[in-house]
Motif scaffolding. Structure first.
Motif, short mmCIF file in Angstrom:
data_model
loop_
_atom_site.label_atom_id
_atom_site.label_comp_id
_atom_site.label_asym_id
_atom_site.label_seq_id
_atom_site.Cartn_x
_atom_site.Cartn_y
_atom_site.Cartn_z
N CYS A 50 81.75 116.33 79.36
CA CYS A 50 82.92 115.59 79.87
C CYS A 50 84.19 116.38 79.61
O CYS A 50 85.05 116.49 80.49
CB CYS A 50 82.99 114.20 79.23
N SER A 69 72.48 113.28 81.92
CA SER A 69 72.43 112.77 80.55
C SER A 69 71.19 111.91 80.37
O SER A 69 70.75 111.26 81.30
CB SER A 69 73.68 111.92 80.24
N HIS A 76 78.79 106.45 78.60
CA HIS A 76 79.85 107.46 78.56
C HIS A 76 81.19 106.90 79.02
O HIS A 76 82.21 107.58 78.91
CB HIS A 76 79.44 108.67 79.41
#
Length: 110
Positions: A50, A69, A76
């Motif tokens: 990120c 992921s 997230h």
């Protein structure tokens, strides 16, 4: 090993693939190369994907981003940039290729 398999599949699908072993190495590549799509895992072991994507988007605002992921997108939260695609692991290579084609055309849907 999974990254190498993904890179090989993308290469075979016609993508020009640049690989990096870390977010820091990816930033060096991004500073030297104009790319269309950043495909990154979120959990990179050091700085995460990120953070890498946020920095990459500042340097290359038209960049498309595809995240992978093992945790759900919701885990997230708002750390994933708007418009970025998301692949839950484990993903199938045909799905990865399809998502990268969409992202390269500016149409990420995940």
């Amino acid at each position: 090993m999974i990254g190498a398999l993904a890179a090989e599949a993308l290469d075979e699908a016609g993508f020009a693939v640049l690989t990096a072993a870390s977010a820091e190495e990816a930033e060096v590549i991004l500073a030297q190369e104009a790319i269309d799509v950043l495909f990154t895992d979120i959990d990179l072991g050091g700085r995460d994907g990120c953070d890498l994507a946020q920095r990459a988007l500042r340097a290359q605002p038209g960049l498309s981003v595809v995240f992978a992921s093992g945790r759900s997108r919701r885990c997230h939260g708002d750390r994933i940039p708007a418009g970025a695609a998301f692949l839950a692991k484990p993903y199938r290579l045909p799905h990865l290729i399809q998502e990268l084609h969409r992202a390269a055309q500016g149409r990420s849907f995940s």
